[in-house]
Write a protein that holds these residues in place. Sequence first.
Motif, PDB file in Angstrom:
ATOM      1  N   MET A 181       0.819  -1.195   0.000  1.00 14.30           N
ATOM      2  CA  MET A 181       0.000   0.000   0.000  1.00 14.30           C
ATOM      3  C   MET A 181       0.862   1.258   0.000  1.00 14.30           C
ATOM      4  N   ASN A 217      -3.509  -2.560   9.172  1.00 12.75           N
ATOM      5  CA  ASN A 217      -4.038  -1.551   8.251  1.00 12.75           C
ATOM      6  C   ASN A 217      -3.914  -1.962   6.795  1.00 12.75           C
ATOM      7  N   LYS A 218      -4.214  -3.225   6.504  1.00 12.25           N
ATOM      8  CA  LYS A 218      -4.115  -3.731   5.139  1.00 12.25           C
ATOM      9  C   LYS A 218      -5.440  -3.700   4.392  1.00 12.25           C
ATOM     10  N   LEU A 219      -6.528  -3.326   5.057  1.00 11.40           N
ATOM     11  CA  LEU A 219      -7.836  -3.258   4.409  1.00 11.40           C
ATOM     12  C   LEU A 219      -8.138  -1.805   4.079  1.00 11.40           C
ATOM     13  N   SER A 220      -8.549  -1.545   2.849  1.00 10.53           N
ATOM     14  CA  SER A 220      -8.706  -0.152   2.415  1.00 10.53           C
ATOM     15  C   SER A 220      -9.842   0.570   3.128  1.00 10.53           C
ATOM     16  N   GLN A 221     -10.922  -0.116   3.469  1.00 13.52           N
ATOM     17  CA  GLN A 221     -12.085   0.557   4.040  1.00 13.52           C
ATOM     18  C   GLN A 221     -11.998   0.737   5.548  1.00 13.52           C
ATOM     19  N   MET A 241      -9.443   1.809   8.975  1.00 13.00           N
ATOM     20  CA  MET A 241      -8.210   2.342   9.541  1.00 13.00           C
ATOM     21  C   MET A 241      -8.161   1.908  11.001  1.00 13.00           C
ATOM     22  N   LYS A 247      -4.883   6.576   3.846  1.00 12.55           N
ATOM     23  CA  LYS A 247      -5.894   5.517   3.926  1.00 12.55           C
ATOM     24  C   LYS A 247      -7.188   5.945   3.238  1.00 12.55           C
ATOM     25  N   SER A 257      -7.726   8.366   1.027  1.00 15.59           N
ATOM     26  CA  SER A 257      -7.534   8.566  -0.414  1.00 15.59           C
ATOM     27  C   SER A 257      -7.490   7.242  -1.143  1.00 15.59           C
ATOM     28  N   TYR A 258      -6.758   6.305  -0.598  1.00 17.44           N
ATOM     29  CA  TYR A 258      -6.665   5.000  -1.250  1.00 17.44           C
ATOM     30  C   TYR A 258      -8.035   4.318  -1.292  1.00 17.44           C
ATOM     31  N   HIS A 259      -8.757   4.389  -0.173  1.00 18.61           N
ATOM     32  CA  HIS A 259     -10.088   3.763  -0.125  1.00 18.61           C
ATOM     33  C   HIS A 259     -11.021   4.355  -1.181  1.00 18.61           C
ATOM     34  N   ARG A 282      -9.050   3.949  -5.111  1.00 18.93           N
ATOM     35  CA  ARG A 282      -8.330   2.764  -5.584  1.00 18.93           C
ATOM     36  C   ARG A 282      -8.920   2.296  -6.911  1.00 18.93           C
TER      37      ARG A 282
END
Length: 188
Positions: A1, A117-121, A123, A172, A174-176, A179
Motif C-alpha cells: 500500500m 491496516n491492510k484493508l482499504s475501508q 483504519m 488511507k 484517499s486510497y479507499h 483505488r
Amino acid sequence: MFGDDLAAYLPDHIKPFAEQLKQFPKDFEKWVYASSPAADTYQGDVFAILPFAHVDDDGDVVRADHVGMVISNTCDIQIDQSAFVVVAAVIALDDYRKQSELKGEELENHIRAVVDNKLSQIMFLPETQGFGSALVDFGNVCSISTQHFHATAREKKIVSLSQYGHYFLLVKLSYHLTRPEAADAKRV
C-alpha cells in the motif's frame, strides 16, 4: 500500500514520514496520536458520541449514537464554511471481533489484516490513554449539521491525530476512495 514514491506527495516538513510508513506498523502507536486532544476541531479527531443514520434493508432509517471520527477537511468543519460535517463510525476492536461472522483462523487472519491496516475501508486505531483499540469504518459515514455538531460534539473529543497520524488518515482515505477497480471489471 505504501509505495516508494509516497514521499513525492508529502510536504517537505513531513517527508521523513514516508520512511516510517515503509516500516509500518512498527511504532505506529507512538506516532499516530497527538500528545493531547487539540483545542480546535481537526480532520481525524475522534468524538465519544456522534449521531449516525443509515437506511436498512427494508428502506427504514435507523439512527444510533456511536464513537466517530471527523473525515471532513478541517476548513470545512468551521460553522461558516459548510452546512455538514462528515464523520465515519469508530468501532471497538473487541466489538468488531464479536460481531464478525468469520470464525477461527479466518477471523484471526482478518483481525491481523485490520491491525496491520491492510484493508482499504478500515483504519486501525491502537489503544491509547482512555481509548481502546478500535477501527474507523470508511464504509459507514454520515453527515451531521455543522451547527448541531458544534453544539453537541465539541466537548466529547476523545483523541486527536498527530501530524503524522493525519497524513496516515489521508493516505488511507484517499486510497479507499480512489483505488482502481479490478482489471476484469466490465463496463459497458
